[in-house]
Design a protein around this motif. Structure first.
Motif, PDB file in Angstrom:
ATOM      1  N   UNK A 483     -25.960  22.317  72.803  1.00 31.95           N
ATOM      2  CA  UNK A 483     -25.713  20.880  72.681  1.00 31.95           C
ATOM      3  C   UNK A 483     -24.737  20.353  73.731  1.00 31.95           C
ATOM      4  N   UNK A 484     -23.981  21.252  74.341  1.00 33.90           N
ATOM      5  CA  UNK A 484     -22.978  20.821  75.320  1.00 33.90           C
ATOM      6  C   UNK A 484     -23.495  20.901  76.756  1.00 33.90           C
ATOM      7  N   UNK A 485     -24.698  21.417  76.949  1.00 36.41           N
ATOM      8  CA  UNK A 485     -25.261  21.558  78.290  1.00 36.41           C
ATOM      9  C   UNK A 485     -26.355  20.524  78.515  1.00 36.41           C
ATOM     10  N   UNK A 486     -26.464  20.063  79.753  1.00 35.54           N
ATOM     11  CA  UNK A 486     -27.598  19.212  80.109  1.00 35.54           C
ATOM     12  C   UNK A 486     -28.874  20.041  79.965  1.00 35.54           C
ATOM     13  N   UNK A 487     -29.990  19.428  79.554  1.00 40.92           N
ATOM     14  CA  UNK A 487     -31.223  20.196  79.357  1.00 40.92           C
ATOM     15  C   UNK A 487     -31.621  21.044  80.556  1.00 40.92           C
ATOM     16  N   UNK A 488     -31.450  20.528  81.771  1.00 42.69           N
ATOM     17  CA  UNK A 488     -31.841  21.294  82.954  1.00 42.69           C
ATOM     18  C   UNK A 488     -30.919  22.493  83.149  1.00 42.69           C
ATOM     19  N   UNK A 489     -29.637  22.351  82.805  1.00 43.79           N
ATOM     20  CA  UNK A 489     -28.703  23.470  82.902  1.00 43.79           C
ATOM     21  C   UNK A 489     -29.021  24.532  81.850  1.00 43.79           C
ATOM     22  N   UNK A 490     -29.320  24.073  80.639  1.00 48.55           N
ATOM     23  CA  UNK A 490     -29.713  25.020  79.595  1.00 48.55           C
ATOM     24  C   UNK A 490     -30.971  25.778  80.010  1.00 48.55           C
ATOM     25  N   UNK A 491     -31.936  25.057  80.554  1.00 53.40           N
ATOM     26  CA  UNK A 491     -33.193  25.688  80.956  1.00 53.40           C
ATOM     27  C   UNK A 491     -32.969  26.722  82.054  1.00 53.40           C
ATOM     28  N   UNK A 562     -38.012  20.853  80.952  1.00 53.02           N
ATOM     29  CA  UNK A 562     -37.149  21.576  81.894  1.00 53.02           C
ATOM     30  C   UNK A 562     -37.451  23.070  81.881  1.00 53.02           C
ATOM     31  N   UNK A 563     -37.655  23.644  80.699  1.00 57.45           N
ATOM     32  CA  UNK A 563     -37.977  25.070  80.606  1.00 57.45           C
ATOM     33  C   UNK A 563     -39.285  25.385  81.322  1.00 57.45           C
ATOM     34  N   UNK A 564     -40.283  24.517  81.142  1.00 52.16           N
ATOM     35  CA  UNK A 564     -41.561  24.739  81.825  1.00 52.16           C
ATOM     36  C   UNK A 564     -41.415  24.564  83.333  1.00 52.16           C
ATOM     37  N   UNK A 565     -40.591  23.599  83.736  1.00 53.59           N
ATOM     38  CA  UNK A 565     -40.457  23.295  85.162  1.00 53.59           C
ATOM     39  C   UNK A 565     -39.742  24.406  85.927  1.00 53.59           C
ATOM     40  N   UNK A 566     -38.632  24.932  85.380  1.00 55.91           N
ATOM     41  CA  UNK A 566     -37.860  25.917  86.143  1.00 55.91           C
ATOM     42  C   UNK A 566     -38.573  27.261  86.227  1.00 55.91           C
ATOM     43  N   UNK A 567     -39.646  27.432  85.452  1.00 56.33           N
ATOM     44  CA  UNK A 567     -40.457  28.642  85.574  1.00 56.33           C
ATOM     45  C   UNK A 567     -41.656  28.403  86.496  1.00 56.33           C
ATOM     46  N   UNK A 568     -42.286  27.227  86.386  1.00 60.35           N
ATOM     47  CA  UNK A 568     -43.508  26.951  87.149  1.00 60.35           C
ATOM     48  C   UNK A 568     -43.221  26.546  88.589  1.00 60.35           C
ATOM     49  N   UNK A 584     -37.017  16.328  88.552  1.00 56.13           N
ATOM     50  CA  UNK A 584     -37.909  15.190  88.300  1.00 56.13           C
ATOM     51  C   UNK A 584     -38.807  15.471  87.098  1.00 56.13           C
ATOM     52  N   UNK A 585     -39.302  16.695  86.994  1.00 59.81           N
ATOM     53  CA  UNK A 585     -40.141  17.058  85.850  1.00 59.81           C
ATOM     54  C   UNK A 585     -39.348  16.971  84.548  1.00 59.81           C
ATOM     55  N   UNK A 586     -38.088  17.405  84.577  1.00 55.90           N
ATOM     56  CA  UNK A 586     -37.247  17.302  83.380  1.00 55.90           C
ATOM     57  C   UNK A 586     -36.988  15.839  83.028  1.00 55.90           C
ATOM     58  N   UNK A 587     -36.798  15.011  84.051  1.00 61.12           N
ATOM     59  CA  UNK A 587     -36.627  13.576  83.812  1.00 61.12           C
ATOM     60  C   UNK A 587     -37.866  13.000  83.127  1.00 61.12           C
ATOM     61  N   UNK A 588     -39.035  13.460  83.531  1.00 64.11           N
ATOM     62  CA  UNK A 588     -40.261  13.007  82.880  1.00 64.11           C
ATOM     63  C   UNK A 588     -40.277  13.349  81.400  1.00 64.11           C
ATOM     64  N   UNK A 589     -39.736  14.526  81.046  1.00 64.24           N
ATOM     65  CA  UNK A 589     -39.646  14.882  79.636  1.00 64.24           C
ATOM     66  C   UNK A 589     -38.746  13.932  78.868  1.00 64.24           C
ATOM     67  N   UNK A 590     -37.662  13.495  79.508  1.00 61.26           N
ATOM     68  CA  UNK A 590     -36.774  12.536  78.849  1.00 61.26           C
ATOM     69  C   UNK A 590     -37.488  11.206  78.615  1.00 61.26           C
ATOM     70  N   UNK A 591     -38.255  10.777  79.610  1.00 58.24           N
ATOM     71  CA  UNK A 591     -38.959   9.496  79.490  1.00 58.24           C
ATOM     72  C   UNK A 591     -40.039   9.576  78.419  1.00 58.24           C
ATOM     73  N   UNK A 592     -40.856  10.618  78.472  1.00 63.15           N
ATOM     74  CA  UNK A 592     -41.965  10.714  77.526  1.00 63.15           C
ATOM     75  C   UNK A 592     -41.453  10.959  76.107  1.00 63.15           C
ATOM     76  N   UNK A 593     -40.275  11.586  75.990  1.00 66.56           N
ATOM     77  CA  UNK A 593     -39.711  11.821  74.669  1.00 66.56           C
ATOM     78  C   UNK A 593     -39.133  10.575  74.035  1.00 66.56           C
ATOM     79  N   UNK A 594     -38.807   9.569  74.842  1.00 58.23           N
ATOM     80  CA  UNK A 594     -38.231   8.321  74.309  1.00 58.23           C
ATOM     81  C   UNK A 594     -39.210   7.163  74.410  1.00 58.23           C
TER      82      UNK A 594
END
Length: 630
Positions: A483-491, A562-568, A584-594
């Motif tokens: 919860x304390x990490x940005x999603x891309x950092x966690x990924x 983010x998890x899918x992006x940093x692997x693919x 950018x892919x992680x940003x897309x997840x934020x947009x589509x999630x909201x």
């Protein structure tokens, strides 16, 4: 066949001879002597006070004078430079090097260092007790070689010696006499060895421990008994059980021999499973409150919620601990391959293995202390290990500040991060209390879950290669602090394990998010290049997105993307371009999630950086967006 020219052969011979002379200029222990001289030259005033205090303690049992009768600087120099043959050539050379290194030190410091140096030069020729009597003042700051290879029984014996009380020291000081046959057998074994490392280690530790409880003849008698125990343990492989039992009689009342035997623990997997099961039970089945004994109806209250062992994400962390223990060799290969892929775009250096080993050693070494003390000790080790690993870029003052209490306990200027882990593992309970007290305060709610996670993992990670241990610890710590990490950092930290031990429930993701994550997994190199192009959002649209994600509702979707992006992405493009595409892919997840909290117009504007690679229409998300009313 060609023959070497005589001149060349002679030159090569002289070079080899010179190298050999240099490697033996101080005798057989040249490397250790050289390291000792270098180390004492850099001791701080506080460390010198520790050395001189230890010397005075040792003298209370050895009865060697430390005052005016000690050798003065002039007397030592005269002995070194004398040509009457009183000192050997290696001893004279070592003495000259020591005098040069300590030319600005006081006489008592030079005399103490000279005694230790002479013992080190003659180490193979001195008895264990004589060597220890001269070197003991420095053993905590400048360790000698050989003690890292002691067998487990001897290590347990040394810990027992370190924990001796006054009463036990008095028991060890009693007069005793051995059976002649057993004594003869022991002497025959000892005669075959130049020196026994266990005996030497016992002597050094006894002279640092016993004088704090007993002095004079009683203290010396107790020291000799402890040294006898080290000798017996060092020779036990060639003694019968009956002989060992007889030889151990003087020590049995204070240190029972059975306490040194290794008790076979449960297998690591079984212990980890048991720990996870206990933690899961505590999390999922809190105790129910008892009913009120009075007949009057009481207000129903919910049972108190127990503090989560591993923090807010205890269930996921417990599942990870259980899963990582059961990974197969093939799965570990995939994890390490993915870790290299992720590193190719994040450009982040892996945490040094020594740092991780230091943290795990701290968790293991403080297991008998209270949680608050453990948290403070963990924080101190984390700071000191980071300082040791980065000291090449730091000034001496910055390094000493980062070392904290460790700078007073050991000399760290010439210790790398791998050696620091070994030093941490050797600390005793008193050292840990001192280390913890050097840290003013820590947030126990943040640090305790990390300590508990390490406590469940260290038994397993101790036996794994460094690369696997570092990967597992980074993933586990990222999961604890999720919860304390940005999603891309966690990924970036958890992605290597994302397939083997999933932490995202697909049922929590809507159909458009699932389609988007699937599309990320099918990205081509051209699509990744499109995602990597620079872009910028208008302030009003960014503000609308910030309000939409303020409640954290889009975090799950952003993490999954983010998890899918940093692997693919690293399989298509690498370096800064790959990292830009992943973000950018992680940003897309934020947009589509909201999407449900955005208007169609806002959604379309926010999707522009992704549209060229993954069209919004392909996700069926437009119908889920909220249209603004006019």
């Amino acid at each position: 066949m060609f023959a070497m020219a005589p001149a060349t052969h002679g030159l090569l011979g002289r070079i080899l001879s010179a190298n050999d002379d240099a490697s033996r200029r101080f005798g057989k222990n040249t490397a250790e002597v050289d390291a000792f001289i270098d180390a004492v030259a850099h001791l701080t005033p506080w460390q010198w006070r520790q050395v001189l205090t230890a010397r005075r303690l040792v003298s209370t049992v050895t009865k060697e004078e430390t005052g005016a009768s000690s050798q003065s600087l002039e007397a030592i120099q005269a002995a070194i430079r004398s040509t009457d043959g009183r000192l050997s050539d290696p001893m004279s050379k070592a003495g000259e090097a020591l005098i040069g290194a300590l030319e600005k030190r006081s006489d008592d410091k030079v005399a103490t260092a000279w005694q230790a140096l002479s013992a080190l030069v003659m180490r193979q020729h001195h008895s264990a007790l004589k060597f220890a009597a001269h070197y003991a003042p420095f053993i905590a700051l400048v360790p000698v070689s050989g003690f890292d290879a002691l067998d487990p029984a001897t290590m347990r014996y040394l810990k027992a010696v370190e924990a001796l009380t006054r009463e036990k020291c008095e028991v060890l000081a009693r007069r005793w006499r051995l059976d002649p046959d057993a004594s003869r057998a022991l002497l025959q074994v000892v005669a075959k060895s130049r020196y026994l490392k266990g005996e030497e280690a016992a002597a050094l530790l006894a002279l640092r421990t016993i004088p704090t409880h007993l002095t004079g003849d009683l203290g010396w008698a107790a020291v000799r008994t402890v040294v006898h125990g080290g000798r017996v343990l060092g020779a036990r492989s060639e003694l019968s059980k009956e002989q060992i039992a007889v030889l151990w009689i003087p020590l049995e009342p204070a240190i029972p021999f059975d306490s040194l035997e290794e008790h076979v623990p449960k297998p690591v997997r079984a212990r980890v499973r048991a720990a996870v099961a206990r933690a899961t039970t505590a999390i999922t089945k809190p105790p129910t409150s008892r009913a009120d004994s009075t007949p009057a109806p009481a207000k129903r209250t919910s049972p108190p919620k127990l503090a989560a062992t591993y923090g807010p994400n205890s269930l996921e962390v417990a599942a990870f601990i259980k899963g990582v223990v059961e990974l197969t060799p093939i799965q570990w290969l995939r994890v390490l391959d993915r870790r290299k892929l992720v590193a190719s775009v994040t450009r982040q250096d892996a945490e040094p293995a020594g740092v991780v080993r230091s943290l795990l050693a701290a968790i293991k070494g403080t297991k008998d202390l209270d949680t608050f003390t453990r948290c403070r000790a963990f924080a101190a080790v984390e700071r000191a290990a980071g300082t040791v690993s980065a000291k090449a870029q730091l000034t001496h003052e910055e390094s000493m500040q980062g070392y904290g209490a460790f700078g007073d306990i050991v000399q760290l200027d010439y210790v790398d991060v791998g050696g620091f882990a070994h030093l941490v593992a050797a600390l005793n309970k008193g050292d840990w209390v001192k280390v913890a007290e050097s840290v003013p305060a820590v947030n126990e709610d943040v640090v305790a879950p990390l300590v508990n996670t390490g406590g469940a993992l260290y038994g397993f990670l101790e036996g794994r290669p460094d690369e696997e241990a570092v990967a597992a610890w980074q993933a586990a710590s990222a999961l604890v602090r999720r919860q304390h990490l940005a999603p891309i950092k966690f990924a970036a930290s958890y992605a290597p394990f994302a397939s083997a031990i999933p932490v995202t429930n697909p049922r929590s993701l809507g159909a458009p998010v699932l389609r988007y994550v699937s599309a990320i997994g099918r990205l081509s190199a051209n699509q990744c290049a499109l995602l990597a192009q620079p872009w910028q959002m208008a302030d009003e649209v960014s503000s609308a997105l910030s309000k939409a994600v303020a409640d954290g509702g889009a975090r799950t979707a952003e993490e999954a993307a983010a998890l899918a992006a940093v692997v693919t992405v690293p399989m298509r493009v690498k370096g800064s371009q790959g990292w830009a595409a992943a973000k950018t892919a992680a940003f897309g997840g934020r947009v589509i999630g909201s999407r449900s909290r955005l208007s169609l117009e806002q959604l379309e504007v926010l999707w522009r950086p992704i549209e060229a690679a993954i069209p919004l229409a392909s996700l069926g998300a437009a119908t889920k967006s909220r249209r603004l009313t006019l």
